[in-house]
Design an enzyme around this catalytic site. Structure first.
Site, PDB file in Angstrom:
ATOM      1  N   HIS A   1      44.968  -0.274 -71.359  1.00  0.00           N
ATOM      2  CA  HIS A   1      44.352  -0.448 -70.027  1.00  0.00           C
ATOM      3  C   HIS A   1      42.547  -1.934 -69.847  1.00  0.00           C
ATOM      4  O   HIS A   1      42.513  -2.127 -71.292  1.00  0.00           O
ATOM      5  CB  HIS A   1      43.558   0.748 -69.517  1.00  0.00           C
TER       6      HIS A   1
ATOM      7  N   GLU B   1      39.771  -1.472 -68.894  1.00  0.00           N
ATOM      8  CA  GLU B   1      38.163  -0.684 -69.570  1.00  0.00           C
ATOM      9  C   GLU B   1      38.697  -0.910 -71.228  1.00  0.00           C
ATOM     10  O   GLU B   1      37.609  -1.425 -71.664  1.00  0.00           O
ATOM     11  CB  GLU B   1      38.271   0.461 -68.725  1.00  0.00           C
TER      12      GLU B   1
ATOM     13  N   CYS C   1      39.840   6.589 -65.716  1.00  0.00           N
ATOM     14  CA  CYS C   1      41.717   7.365 -66.228  1.00  0.00           C
ATOM     15  C   CYS C   1      40.454   8.129 -67.396  1.00  0.00           C
ATOM     16  O   CYS C   1      39.429   7.073 -68.014  1.00  0.00           O
ATOM     17  CB  CYS C   1      42.614   6.988 -66.295  1.00  0.00           C
TER      18      CYS C   1
ATOM     19  N   CYS D   1      40.383   5.821 -70.281  1.00  0.00           N
ATOM     20  CA  CYS D   1      38.842   4.390 -70.680  1.00  0.00           C
ATOM     21  C   CYS D   1      37.348   5.160 -70.374  1.00  0.00           C
ATOM     22  O   CYS D   1      36.928   4.630 -70.633  1.00  0.00           O
ATOM     23  CB  CYS D   1      39.226   4.642 -69.097  1.00  0.00           C
TER      24      CYS D   1
END
Lengths: 161, 161
Positions: free
Chosen positions: B56, B58, B86, B89
């Site tokens: 992801h 992040e 999420c 993250c």
């Protein structure tokens, strides 16, 4: 590795990886991802060794498995880990569509050894305050917050996941 | 990059990264980690492009920052992300000791675009059932669950984190 190896043996494997990793400048955590057809992918904690806060054993095992299988979707795979997965590892497992997780030591054993898993679990509980790390929604008309999703929506070649 | 750039500009930067990434076979997410002295480290979603469920925006930005700074501890750094992080993250940010998180779009915007962030948040709520991905504590006297922590405890050269 026989496909008949049972769960206890996979957990012992994860524990042995964890123990060996301590003697290799790593944290005391190990994990294996096992595919439905018995392929085994290993991971050990390399946070301090690699300067990677995300390099927990479970995440490393998942990344290794997904790279080797050339698939971001590990549906049907089982994760065996020496210690109860922290929220990062659980959420990574969810995204990887891991089917089931088994662990040996638990978050309280980890806390006794000096790790923050239990504290971080509390962060995700309903109505927990987030003083530990504030998360702020920033909404301003100058910030086009939906622009990436609009581009995504218009991208015919996108790969959904 | 001026150290006087404000948060809105960092969020716009994250959003632009997200939008560009859609046109580069990536997901519609972008993020930047900003150090206290104004260094900026970028990340975009490469889950499908790299077959890495953990990639992801992040997490990628955090990994990139930690590797560049040669430090797994990003205390004082701020994470700006195009969309609400999420649980993976957020938990990665906690382990990285990120000080604060700002986001533009939220989990409901992400759900409308077809992403499971909202479902995965529910997984972590108190008393949620874990049918989506069962997590089972396996305790058997044949499994030496504390062995890695005992090795850790005896390791004088260990790096705590």
């Amino acid at each position: 590795m026989s496909v008949h190896t049972n769960g206890q043996d996979y957990l012992s494997m994860a524990i042995n990886l964890a123990t060996e990793n301590v003697h290799n400048a790593g944290g005391p955590f190990g994990a294996v991802v096992v595919t439905p057809d018995g392929q085994v992918f290993e991971g050990v904690n390399r946070v301090t060794a690699s300067n990677d806060p995300s390099a927990h054993a479970e995440v490393v095992a998942i990344r290794t498995a997904a790279a080797a299988l050339e698939n971001f979707d590990l549906s049907g795979c089982v994760l065996y880990t020496s210690c109860e997965p922290c929220p990062m590892c659980l959420a990574t497992s969810l995204w990887a569509r891991i089917s089931k997780v088994y662990y040996a030591a638990d978050r309280h054993d980890a806390a006794k050894a000096g790790f923050d898993d239990a504290v971080f679990y509390e962060y995700f509980e309903e109505n927990s305050n987030r003083a530990l790390m504030p998360v702020q929604h920033f909404r301003d008309e100058a910030v086009e917050h939906l622009k990436p999703f609009e581009a995504w929506d218009h991208m015919d070649t996108r790969i959904d996941y």
